[in-house]
Write an enzyme that holds these catalytic residues in place. Structure first.
Site, PDB file in Angstrom:
ATOM      1  N   HIS A   1      49.094  45.872  35.684  1.00 39.85           N
ATOM      2  CA  HIS A   1      49.104  44.563  36.354  1.00 39.85           C
ATOM      3  C   HIS A   1      49.954  43.623  35.494  1.00 39.85           C
ATOM      4  O   HIS A   1      49.902  43.700  34.266  1.00 39.85           O
ATOM      5  CB  HIS A   1      47.696  43.963  36.424  1.00 39.85           C
ATOM      6  CG  HIS A   1      46.869  44.365  37.607  1.00 39.85           C
ATOM      7  ND1 HIS A   1      45.502  44.546  37.527  1.00 39.85           N
ATOM      8  CD2 HIS A   1      47.197  44.574  38.907  1.00 39.85           C
ATOM      9  CE1 HIS A   1      45.029  44.864  38.730  1.00 39.85           C
ATOM     10  NE2 HIS A   1      46.034  44.898  39.583  1.00 39.85           N
TER      11      HIS A   1
ATOM     12  N   CYS B   1      41.522  38.962  33.760  1.00 34.67           N
ATOM     13  CA  CYS B   1      41.096  39.730  34.935  1.00 34.67           C
ATOM     14  C   CYS B   1      39.808  39.170  35.531  1.00 34.67           C
ATOM     15  O   CYS B   1      39.580  39.279  36.728  1.00 34.67           O
ATOM     16  CB  CYS B   1      40.846  41.191  34.567  1.00 34.67           C
ATOM     17  SG  CYS B   1      42.257  42.031  33.882  1.00 34.67           S
TER      18      CYS B   1
HETATM   19  N1  ARG Z   1      39.439  48.544  36.991  1.00 32.00           N
HETATM   20  C1  ARG Z   1      40.218  47.496  37.539  1.00 32.00           C
HETATM   21  C2  ARG Z   1      41.414  48.077  38.256  1.00 32.00           C
HETATM   22  O1  ARG Z   1      41.980  49.007  37.760  1.00 32.00           O
HETATM   23  C3  ARG Z   1      40.641  46.537  36.484  1.00 32.00           C
HETATM   24  C4  ARG Z   1      41.322  45.342  37.026  1.00 32.00           C
HETATM   25  C5  ARG Z   1      41.834  44.439  35.959  1.00 32.00           C
HETATM   26  N2  ARG Z   1      42.282  43.231  36.494  1.00 32.00           N
HETATM   27  C6  ARG Z   1      43.405  42.612  36.177  1.00 32.00           C
HETATM   28  N3  ARG Z   1      43.624  41.428  36.662  1.00 32.00           N
HETATM   29  N4  ARG Z   1      44.321  43.186  35.433  1.00 32.00           N
HETATM   30  O2  ARG Z   1      41.799  47.609  39.299  1.00 32.00           O
END
Ligand code: ARG
Length: 270
Positions: A167, A263
């Site tokens: 991300h 996150c």
């Molecule tokens: N386990 C989640 C996923 O892989 C973690 C999300 C993390 N969020 C972020 N904004 N980077 O989607």
């Protein structure tokens, strides 16, 4: 002297948090998580925001959605316009309507259900001049055009290339949105995107691989206080040199799911 601006955040408690599946390289369903500790860490983060003068609104967690604690992924709000999310992985798909419903019930904002895959603020970062947008692992580049049209702001498309930094908010953080100041980890981006970042942010703070892997770029700044994981030790001195106040928090349990401070935090920008 850096000036903090009070913010409004949306968070979702990790009531059903666990590693039930693996959709990023950090997630190992065999690795146990301590749900009680995860909740304490989340409450500590929420309390820090409130102590800094920010408002935290809370979204009710739903069972069967163990990643819902990562509220940043559920929508992006800019200038009172809410662009809902559309998740890349079916495991998280049902989080998107929960966010849409919450914003519709809350009222006062223009809400759009998106056509293209985007994972909210996981892949959108907002400064006064631009909306920076990540693609390569989750959000579709088509969502970048959709966001530009909806937000009426220039969207800068950036390609992520390292699966650990899947991300945009794992590879780049906005430090001063008013002044277009960011920090990022160059190696997380394609050569072309790196050149774009150098052009837009020649004075950016560059994070090492070690600090990026500690999720140091998954930080939340109010323009002065930068809330980030304690583990990203290498970022504290350079942040202080630039006049920021690093605020360390322990979010080790959430790290096991590939998430951290940012996150868990969606910003509602009026
Ligand atoms: N386990 C989640 C996923 O892989 C973690 C999300 C993390 N969020 C972020 N904004 N980077 O989607």
């Amino acid at each position: 002297m850096r000036i903090a601006r009070p913010r409004r955040y949306l968070m979702c408690p990790p009531a059903h948090f666990r590693i039930a599946y693996s959709i990023n390289p950090w997630m190992d369903p065999r690795k146990p998580v301590d749900p009680a500790l995860a909740l304490l860490q989340w409450e500590d983060l929420r309390d820090r925001y409130q102590a800094l003068g920010h408002t935290v609104e809370v979204l009710d967690p739903l069972p069967e959605l163990p990643d819902m604690v990562f509220a940043a992924n559920g929508a992006t709000v800019v200038d009172g316009r809410v662009l809902g999310a559309r998740f890349a992985n079916p495991e998280r798909a049902a989080e998107a309507p929960a966010h849409l419903e919450w914003f519709r019930a809350r009222g006062g904002l223009e809400v759009r259900e998106p056509v293209h895959v985007n994972e909210g603020e996981g892949d959108f970062a907002v400064t006064s001049s631009w909306v920076l947008a990540g693609q390569g692992f989750r959000s579709s580049p088509l969502a970048h055009d959709e966001a530009q049209e909806f937000f009426r702001r220039p969207v800068i498309s950036l390609e992520l290339t390292d699966p650990r930094f899947y991300h945009l908010d794992t590879a780049l953080a906005v430090l001063d949105d008013a002044a277009d100041e960011v920090m990022y980890h160059p190696d997380a981006f394609s050569p072309g995107s790196r050149a774009v970042l150098e052009r837009l942010f020649p004075d950016a703070l560059l994070a090492t691989e070690e600090d990026a892997a500690a999720f140091g770029l998954n930080a939340v700044s109010d323009g002065r206080n930068v809330v980030l994981p304690l583990a990203a030790a290498g970022l504290y001195a350079p942040l202080r040199e630039r006049g920021y106040v690093p605020v360390g928090v322990d979010v080790s349990e959430l790290h096991k799911a590939g998430g951290s401070v940012k996150c868990c935090t969606q910003e509602i920008r009026p």
